[in-house]
Design an enzyme around this catalytic site. Structure first.
Site, PDB file in Angstrom:
ATOM      1  N   GLN A   1     -23.500 -16.061  11.597  1.00 55.52           N
ATOM      2  CA  GLN A   1     -23.350 -17.083  11.414  1.00 55.52           C
ATOM      3  C   GLN A   1     -22.645 -17.257  13.217  1.00 55.52           C
ATOM      4  OE1 GLN A   1     -24.784 -18.991  10.056  1.00 55.52           O
ATOM      5  NE2 GLN A   1     -26.099 -17.935   8.827  1.00 55.52           N
ATOM      6  N   SER A   2     -23.087 -16.640  14.278  1.00 56.90           N
ATOM      7  CA  SER A   2     -22.482 -17.729  15.130  1.00 56.90           C
ATOM      8  C   SER A   2     -22.269 -19.092  15.652  1.00 56.90           C
ATOM      9  CB  SER A   2     -22.347 -16.275  16.407  1.00 56.90           C
ATOM     10  OG  SER A   2     -21.822 -16.944  17.791  1.00 56.90           O
TER      11      SER A   2
END
Ligand SMILES: *Cc1c(COP(=O)(O)O)cnc(C)c1O
Length: 333
Positions: free
Chosen positions: A75-76
């Site tokens: 989930q960068s």
């Protein structure tokens, strides 16, 4: 070398607003509070990586690259902004996503930032937890070169000296906004991860001296490790900019009590912070970074470490796109 001398492409909506948070300040009863809205940098839902990418993408173009290669957690927020920056610059984007957070929820694996990475045309390769991402990127870069591509490696979080220039510029922007409004900031708090945001701010505020404390709230590493990371980046930045006297080590403030179980793992204090900002200010934080940083701010007001003698700026580094990957936790209320 002045910041204006470095190559830069425009990607962000600047300056981002500096706004008072009166209702939260009244509720907490402590210092005067302001929020610097770097969640509003504008690029594909914004965030702090956009400022760094202005300098990194310019460097990639100068080197004749045709592909941005980067890496981060699943989930960068960084990967999402890098994908958008690459699209804007007409470059390809290839990202390595490490399954760093032990979460099997389908929204975590598919929604939020990952969904946007796909829409933005980023090629994604998944890596198992614990992968050495810098080495994996070097291997992927070789493979891309063998296919005739010209990759430019953007480090995790965009945090090297070049990327950190974005936060030198942000510090200048905050100084100017405070000067115009007559705001005398004593503390600036923000989430710290790969360290470039804090390094850039420290370089940008170097003239302010000890009257202005920049406090990084760690979202993963313990205090000693995070301070080392920030100090190393700071010295690289000093060298790149050709600055004089090095920063005294005592200027690097890091707090590590708000991480919880680990990177990307939600905490009750984060949930309280996210809810308070939403319900009192209409501002969306995020579960991984700004929510934990705000939990730190709230704790420091309640403990009296931040008090009526302070004027505090909270740097909102973005990340709300990640909320949708945490529906199973944030939706509890
Ligand atoms: C990357 C990120 C940070 C941390 O910034 P660093 O420069 O990596 O320390 C903080 N907040 C959000 C929302 C981020 O995506």
């Amino acid at each position: 070398m002045p910041i204006s001398a470095f190559p830069r492409v425009r990607l962000a909506h600047l300056p981002t607003p500096l706004e008072p948070m009166e209702r939260l300040a009244n509720y907490l009863g402590g210092p005067e509070l302001y929020i610097k809205r770097d969640d509003c940098t504008g690029l594909a839902t914004g965030g702090n990586k956009t400022r760094k990418l202005e300098f990194l993408v310019a460097d990639a173009l100068r080197q004749g690259a045709d592909t941005i290669l980067t890496a981060g957690a699943v989930q960068s927020n960084h990967v999402r902004q890098a994908a958008a920056a690459a699209a804007r610059a007409g470059l390809g984007c290839h990202a390595l996503l490490e399954r760093e957070v032990p979460c099997e929820k389908s929204s975590y694996r598919k929604s939020g930032n990952v969904l946007l990475d796909g829409l933005l045309g980023c090629r994604l390769d998944y890596c198992r937890r614990g992968t050495d991402l810098p080495s994996a990127m070097r291997v992927t870069a070789q493979a891309l070169r063998a296919q005739g591509r010209k990759p430019y490696i953007v480090p995790i979080g965009g945090s090297n000296a070049v990327g950190s220039l974005g936060y030198v510029q942000c510090a200048n922007e905050i100084e100017e906004q405070c000067r115009v409004r007559g705001v005398g900031v004593t503390r600036l708090l923000h989430a710290t991860g790969s360290g470039g945001t804090q390094a850039g701010l420290l370089a940008g505020f170097r003239e302010a001296g000890p009257e202005l404390e920049v406090i990084g709230i760690s979202v993963s590493a313990d205090r000693a490790v995070q301070r080392r990371k920030v100090r190393r980046l700071t010295s690289e930045l000093w060298e790149l900019m050709g600055l004089g006297d090095p920063l005294p080590p005592s200027a690097v403030h890091v707090r590590d009590e708000f991480v919880g179980e680990g990177y990307g793992q939600p905490t009750d204090a984060m949930l309280e912070a996210v809810q308070l900002c939403a319900r009192l200010e209409g501002i969306l934080l995020d579960p991984v970074y700004s929510g934990k940083a705000m939990a730190g701010l709230i704790h420091m007001v309640r403990s009296g470490e931040l008090n009526a003698g302070d004027t505090v700026v909270f740097l909102h580094t973005g990340g709300a796109a990640g909320m949708f990957a945490y529906d199973w936790y944030l939706g509890r209320s």
